[in-house]
Design an enzyme around this catalytic site. Structure first.
Site, PDB file in Angstrom:
ATOM      1  N   SER A 132      95.671  54.881  70.944  1.00  0.00           N
ATOM      2  CA  SER A 132      95.518  53.971  69.801  1.00  0.00           C
ATOM      3  C   SER A 132      94.070  53.872  69.361  1.00  0.00           C
ATOM      4  O   SER A 132      93.202  53.524  70.167  1.00  0.00           O
ATOM      5  CB  SER A 132      95.923  52.544  70.203  1.00  0.00           C
ATOM      6  OG  SER A 132      97.282  52.362  70.117  1.00  0.00           O
ATOM      7  N   HIS A 190      97.083  43.107  68.368  1.00  0.00           N
ATOM      8  CA  HIS A 190      96.897  44.563  68.226  1.00  0.00           C
ATOM      9  C   HIS A 190      95.722  44.909  67.305  1.00  0.00           C
ATOM     10  O   HIS A 190      95.010  45.887  67.538  1.00  0.00           O
ATOM     11  CB  HIS A 190      98.185  45.222  67.727  1.00  0.00           C
ATOM     12  CG  HIS A 190      98.141  46.737  67.708  1.00  0.00           C
ATOM     13  ND1 HIS A 190      97.879  47.499  68.835  1.00  0.00           N
ATOM     14  CD2 HIS A 190      98.300  47.626  66.704  1.00  0.00           C
ATOM     15  CE1 HIS A 190      97.900  48.786  68.520  1.00  0.00           C
ATOM     16  NE2 HIS A 190      98.148  48.883  67.229  1.00  0.00           N
ATOM     17  N   MET A 218     100.705  50.903  78.040  1.00  0.00           N
ATOM     18  CA  MET A 218     102.120  51.193  77.781  1.00  0.00           C
ATOM     19  C   MET A 218     102.370  52.685  77.538  1.00  0.00           C
ATOM     20  O   MET A 218     103.294  53.049  76.811  1.00  0.00           O
ATOM     21  CB  MET A 218     102.584  50.395  76.564  1.00  0.00           C
ATOM     22  CG  MET A 218     102.322  48.896  76.661  1.00  0.00           C
ATOM     23  SD  MET A 218     102.671  48.071  75.109  1.00  0.00           S
ATOM     24  CE  MET A 218     101.961  46.436  75.413  1.00  0.00           C
ATOM     25  N   SER A 219     101.545  53.525  78.136  1.00  0.00           N
ATOM     26  CA  SER A 219     101.678  54.968  77.852  1.00  0.00           C
ATOM     27  C   SER A 219     101.165  55.781  79.032  1.00  0.00           C
ATOM     28  O   SER A 219     101.052  55.280  80.154  1.00  0.00           O
ATOM     29  CB  SER A 219     100.868  55.324  76.596  1.00  0.00           C
ATOM     30  OG  SER A 219      99.478  55.177  76.855  1.00  0.00           O
ATOM     31  N   TYR A 252     108.237  52.275  74.228  1.00  0.00           N
ATOM     32  CA  TYR A 252     108.590  51.004  73.565  1.00  0.00           C
ATOM     33  C   TYR A 252     109.114  51.193  72.155  1.00  0.00           C
ATOM     34  O   TYR A 252     109.645  50.271  71.560  1.00  0.00           O
ATOM     35  CB  TYR A 252     107.423  50.006  73.598  1.00  0.00           C
ATOM     36  CG  TYR A 252     106.158  50.429  72.888  1.00  0.00           C
ATOM     37  CD1 TYR A 252     106.099  50.530  71.505  1.00  0.00           C
ATOM     38  CD2 TYR A 252     105.004  50.707  73.614  1.00  0.00           C
ATOM     39  CE1 TYR A 252     104.926  50.909  70.856  1.00  0.00           C
ATOM     40  CE2 TYR A 252     103.834  51.089  72.983  1.00  0.00           C
ATOM     41  CZ  TYR A 252     103.805  51.184  71.605  1.00  0.00           C
ATOM     42  OH  TYR A 252     102.650  51.567  70.978  1.00  0.00           O
ATOM     43  N   GLU A 253     108.959  52.396  71.604  1.00  0.00           N
ATOM     44  CA  GLU A 253     109.559  52.675  70.291  1.00  0.00           C
ATOM     45  C   GLU A 253     111.041  53.037  70.438  1.00  0.00           C
ATOM     46  O   GLU A 253     111.717  53.268  69.437  1.00  0.00           O
ATOM     47  CB  GLU A 253     108.806  53.819  69.609  1.00  0.00           C
ATOM     48  CG  GLU A 253     107.379  53.428  69.250  1.00  0.00           C
ATOM     49  CD  GLU A 253     106.551  54.629  68.815  1.00  0.00           C
ATOM     50  OE1 GLU A 253     106.525  54.906  67.607  1.00  0.00           O
ATOM     51  OE2 GLU A 253     105.942  55.286  69.682  1.00  0.00           O
ATOM     52  N   ALA A 289      94.395  53.076  75.008  1.00  0.00           N
ATOM     53  CA  ALA A 289      93.817  51.736  74.934  1.00  0.00           C
ATOM     54  C   ALA A 289      94.498  50.934  76.036  1.00  0.00           C
ATOM     55  O   ALA A 289      95.705  51.065  76.228  1.00  0.00           O
ATOM     56  CB  ALA A 289      94.102  51.121  73.576  1.00  0.00           C
ATOM     57  N   ASN A 292      90.449  45.043  75.698  1.00  0.00           N
ATOM     58  CA  ASN A 292      90.531  43.576  75.853  1.00  0.00           C
ATOM     59  C   ASN A 292      90.713  43.282  77.327  1.00  0.00           C
ATOM     60  O   ASN A 292      91.094  44.178  78.095  1.00  0.00           O
ATOM     61  CB  ASN A 292      91.748  43.033  75.072  1.00  0.00           C
ATOM     62  CG  ASN A 292      93.032  43.713  75.523  1.00  0.00           C
ATOM     63  OD1 ASN A 292      93.342  44.830  75.098  1.00  0.00           O
ATOM     64  ND2 ASN A 292      93.785  43.061  76.389  1.00  0.00           N
ATOM     65  N   HIS A 306     105.902  56.595  72.134  1.00  0.00           N
ATOM     66  CA  HIS A 306     105.943  55.585  73.195  1.00  0.00           C
ATOM     67  C   HIS A 306     107.369  55.222  73.578  1.00  0.00           C
ATOM     68  O   HIS A 306     108.261  55.195  72.729  1.00  0.00           O
ATOM     69  CB  HIS A 306     105.241  54.305  72.735  1.00  0.00           C
ATOM     70  CG  HIS A 306     103.791  54.484  72.405  1.00  0.00           C
ATOM     71  ND1 HIS A 306     103.362  54.866  71.157  1.00  0.00           N
ATOM     72  CD2 HIS A 306     102.681  54.333  73.176  1.00  0.00           C
ATOM     73  CE1 HIS A 306     102.032  54.937  71.164  1.00  0.00           C
ATOM     74  NE2 HIS A 306     101.597  54.621  72.373  1.00  0.00           N
ATOM     75  N   HIS A 340      97.802  55.174  65.048  1.00  0.00           N
ATOM     76  CA  HIS A 340      98.269  56.491  65.490  1.00  0.00           C
ATOM     77  C   HIS A 340      98.509  57.365  64.267  1.00  0.00           C
ATOM     78  O   HIS A 340      99.153  56.948  63.316  1.00  0.00           O
ATOM     79  CB  HIS A 340      99.570  56.373  66.277  1.00  0.00           C
ATOM     80  CG  HIS A 340      99.400  55.710  67.615  1.00  0.00           C
ATOM     81  ND1 HIS A 340      98.968  56.389  68.726  1.00  0.00           N
ATOM     82  CD2 HIS A 340      99.579  54.442  68.006  1.00  0.00           C
ATOM     83  CE1 HIS A 340      98.899  55.554  69.746  1.00  0.00           C
ATOM     84  NE2 HIS A 340      99.260  54.367  69.334  1.00  0.00           N
TER      85      HIS A 340
END
Ligand code: HPA
Length: 274
Positions: A33, A249, A213-214, A88-89, A116, A237, A86, A64
């Site tokens: 990201s 985000h 998450m990746s 989550y998609e 990220a 963060n 991802h 992206h």
């Protein structure tokens, strides 16, 4: 043909090859990201939008891009995947790791992953870079699930998944650039909700330094295929509960923008030394 399997990857590679003048990429690079700026460092780029690659879905998340750029950085042929798929998609893990199969089919022997991530280690600051030394797969799922493909390893070894020599090269590159480079363990959770403060505390107890998450499915696939792996997390963060402010985000992207140039310089130097 198995969806997102070895044959499908060969078919996608066959479509890509004439579009890149039959170049053989040495290093595949997956950009996280907000880290897409690295594509501007690619010399003599051939750009292939993901919608031209068989089995690649369109990429729709802010930050992206959704293109494969093949060319050279520091004289080495690289295949840069700007945009990833991802879990989550709603994509199967086999698809999240499919670009690695394609990169391998094109001839890449090394994978450089980036992401990220939230800092779990309370010594970390937003805007720092972390060499990934190992990971925790907290999805408890694998892109290798299913019948194993002919000639492929069923139970790949995951010790030293992040190549110690390449980790050393990253530190050497950072030293040359006088960049602060952290090292630590990346934990993957499925997302898309950011973690709760209780989960972040759990992650710290488990030994994680960063959370995202990746990355884990791609690295698992690369190791199964015998590729060497190097990885960088951009700490955008501090993870939930460490600071008072809620996670957002757009803030993740804003911090990434401010460290993206350091990231780019590090990758350029790494490639020239690798
Ligand atoms: N958690 C999970 N993924 C992330 C974070 C986070 O805090 N920041 C950027 N990606």
């Amino acid at each position: 043909m198995r969806p997102y399997g070895a044959d499908a990857a060969r078919k996608s590679a066959d479509v890509i090859r004439p579009l890149i003048g039959d170049a053989i990429p040495e290093i595949a690079i997956v950009l996280g990201s907000g880290l897409g700026g690295l594509v501007s460092d690619v010399q003599q780029p051939a750009t292939i939008p993901y919608n031209q690659v068989p089995d690649f879905p369109d990429v729709a998340i802010a930050g992206h891009a959704g293109k494969l750029v093949v060319g050279t950085i520091a004289g080495k042929v690289v295949a840069v995947f700007a945009g990833r798929f991802h879990a989550y998609e709603g994509y199967p893990l086999q698809l999240t790791a499919f670009p690695i199969r394609v990169a391998h089919a094109l001839g890449a022997k090394t994978l450089f992953v980036s992401n990220a991530a939230g800092g779990v280690n309370t010594d970390f600051k937003a805007g720092e870079l972390m060499v990934i030394e190992d990971h925790l797969n907290l999805t408890f799922a694998s892109p290798l699930t299913g019948a194993s493909e002919p000639g492929e390893v069923r139970f790949p070894d995951m010790s030293d998944a992040y190549d110690p020599r390449l980790r050393g090269t990253l530190h050497k590159a950072a030293g040359k650039l006088r960049l602060t480079l952290r090292g630590g363990i990346y934990a993957m959770l499925p997302g898309p909700a950011y973690e709760t403060p209780a989960e972040v505390k759990m992650l710290r107890t488990l030994g994680a330094d960063a959370v995202g998450m990746s990355t884990v499915p791609e690295v698992t696939m690369a190791r199964m295929l015998g590729m060497r792996v190097a990885g960088i997390s951009c700490i955008t963060n501090l993870a939930a509960g460490i600071e008072k402010t809620p996670l957002d985000h757009s803030e993740v992207l804003a911090i990434t923008a401010s460290v993206a140039l350091q990231f780019q310089a590090l990758v350029r130097e790494f490639i020239s030394l690798a």
